[in-house]
Motif scaffolding. Structure first.
Motif, PDB file in Angstrom:
ATOM      1  N   CYS A 122      54.714  41.619  45.937  1.00 29.76           N
ATOM      2  CA  CYS A 122      53.584  40.684  45.957  1.00 29.76           C
ATOM      3  C   CYS A 122      52.411  41.337  45.235  1.00 29.76           C
ATOM      4  O   CYS A 122      51.949  42.417  45.625  1.00 29.76           O
ATOM      5  CB  CYS A 122      53.208  40.340  47.396  1.00 29.76           C
ATOM      6  N   VAL A 123      51.919  40.718  44.176  1.00 31.09           N
ATOM      7  CA  VAL A 123      50.828  41.292  43.394  1.00 31.09           C
ATOM      8  C   VAL A 123      49.539  41.352  44.206  1.00 31.09           C
ATOM      9  O   VAL A 123      48.760  42.298  44.075  1.00 31.09           O
ATOM     10  CB  VAL A 123      50.622  40.489  42.098  1.00 31.09           C
ATOM     11  N   TYR A 124      49.306  40.358  45.069  1.00 32.85           N
ATOM     12  CA  TYR A 124      48.090  40.393  45.886  1.00 32.85           C
ATOM     13  C   TYR A 124      48.094  41.630  46.786  1.00 32.85           C
ATOM     14  O   TYR A 124      47.074  42.299  46.961  1.00 32.85           O
ATOM     15  CB  TYR A 124      47.977  39.123  46.734  1.00 32.85           C
ATOM     16  N   ARG A 125      49.228  41.936  47.357  1.00 30.55           N
ATOM     17  CA  ARG A 125      49.343  43.154  48.169  1.00 30.55           C
ATOM     18  C   ARG A 125      49.090  44.395  47.307  1.00 30.55           C
ATOM     19  O   ARG A 125      48.391  45.312  47.723  1.00 30.55           O
ATOM     20  CB  ARG A 125      50.724  43.223  48.812  1.00 30.55           C
ATOM     21  N   ALA A 126      49.666  44.416  46.106  1.00 24.96           N
ATOM     22  CA  ALA A 126      49.476  45.573  45.222  1.00 24.96           C
ATOM     23  C   ALA A 126      48.000  45.765  44.877  1.00 24.96           C
ATOM     24  O   ALA A 126      47.512  46.904  44.804  1.00 24.96           O
ATOM     25  CB  ALA A 126      50.302  45.393  43.949  1.00 24.96           C
ATOM     26  N   HIS A 127      47.277  44.660  44.662  1.00 21.17           N
ATOM     27  CA  HIS A 127      45.852  44.758  44.348  1.00 21.17           C
ATOM     28  C   HIS A 127      45.073  45.403  45.490  1.00 21.17           C
ATOM     29  O   HIS A 127      44.253  46.295  45.267  1.00 21.17           O
ATOM     30  CB  HIS A 127      45.283  43.366  44.052  1.00 21.17           C
TER      31      HIS A 127
END
Length: 306
Positions: free
Chosen positions: A196-201
């Motif tokens: 999940c990119v939001y988590r990575a951010h």
């Protein structure tokens, strides 16, 4: 090799056996078994071995699978190219959970009313998973979050931005204001699985401040994530647009992340794998985009924007 045999071969792999493949293809089991044997005889090698009740791909089967996917995708593309320009046929769309919950319902309803001859299939997943699905021709296109690595697409994909999301941090009500990661009082981050990119951010944001969450609680829906935050189990990040569809936010506090929270949603597909149905979907998404026109118009130049 004929396309029908490759379709059967792919179905047996995807459905993990002859029985479910036959049901999926609306064929009798004996026909599926016979076509697989004929394909093996034609190729001069076994494609499956039996492990108990399961069929397992041989090394030759593993080699054939990506070629079968590409050949069948190319055949679909050829059929689309030879039809009239009016969108029709099957369109397989992958999407993040957030887009499916907040952006897509009215747009897909409009799309279906405009192009009833398109058979639209929808599946959800993390950005990383969706990129792999597009790469393997398992979906025709996907709505993903812009990657932290701007070089992820290379020459394989094309993409256009269609939405801009504001990512916000969710905490239990009464939490102190959050201006930096050190202001977070709870040590548990509630998020989707890795990919999940939001988590990575937000994890990168933590690291930039020299800290990391003591624990990550992985959940599969925003409804569950919001409920856990409200119960005091931890903090989370989510697009503000998703919160508009949540009914009970009485015990939630929403904190802006400033520029960190501005993340574009991209429509991505494999380069050269385009159809009139996908073109109509892209136009529908862009017509309802919250991006400024000058940004959206870049897509018309035919340049992959990532």
């Amino acid at each position: 090799m004929d396309l029908a045999a490759l379709t059967i071969f792919r179905a047996v792999v995807r459905e993990n056996g002859v029985t479910r493949a036959a049901a999926k293809l609306n064929r009798v089991q004996s026909n599926v078994t016979t076509r697989i044997k004929q394909l093996e005889e034609q190729l001069g090698t076994e494609l499956f071995i039996r492990d108990g009740r399961k069929l397992v791909l041989t090394p030759a089967g593993e080699t054939l699978l990506p070629y079968a996917e590409r050949l069948l995708a190319l055949a679909d593309e050829a059929r689309h190219a030879l039809r009239e320009s009016r969108p029709s046929g099957r369109l397989r769309l992958g999407t993040m959970e957030s887009a499916a919950a907040s952006r897509l319902p009215p747009l897909l309803a409009h799309y279906h009313q405009s192009w009833p001859e398109v058979e639209l299939e929808l599946e959800t997943g993390t950005t990383r998973r969706l990129i792999e699905r597009v790469r393997e021709f398992e979906v025709d296109a996907a709505l993903i979050a812009a990657q932290l690595d701007s070089n992820w697409a290379g020459d394989l994909f094309e993409a256009v931005p269609v939405f801009r999301e504001e990512l916000v941090m969710l905490t239990p009500r009464g939490h102190r204001p959050i201006r930096e990661a050190r202001d977070i009082a709870l040590s548990t981050l509630i998020a989707f699985e890795r990919g999940c990119v939001y988590r990575a951010h937000v994890e990168r944001w933590y690291m930039e401040h020299g800290i990391r969450p003591a624990r990550v609680l992985e959940l599969g829906s925003y409804h569950a994530i919001v409920a856990c935050v409200a119960a005091g189990a931890g903090v989370a990040v989510a697009p503000r647009s998703v919160l508009e569809s949540q009914h009970d936010l009485n015990n939630i506090a929403i904190h802006s992340l400033g520029e960190l929270g501005c993340i574009d949603t991209l429509l991505v597909w494999r380069r050269g794998h385009f159809s009139s149905a996908l073109k109509a979907l892209r136009e529908t998404l862009q017509a309802n985009s919250n991006l400024v026109p000058s940004v959206v118009d870049q897509s018309e130049l035919g340049v992959a924007t990532v």
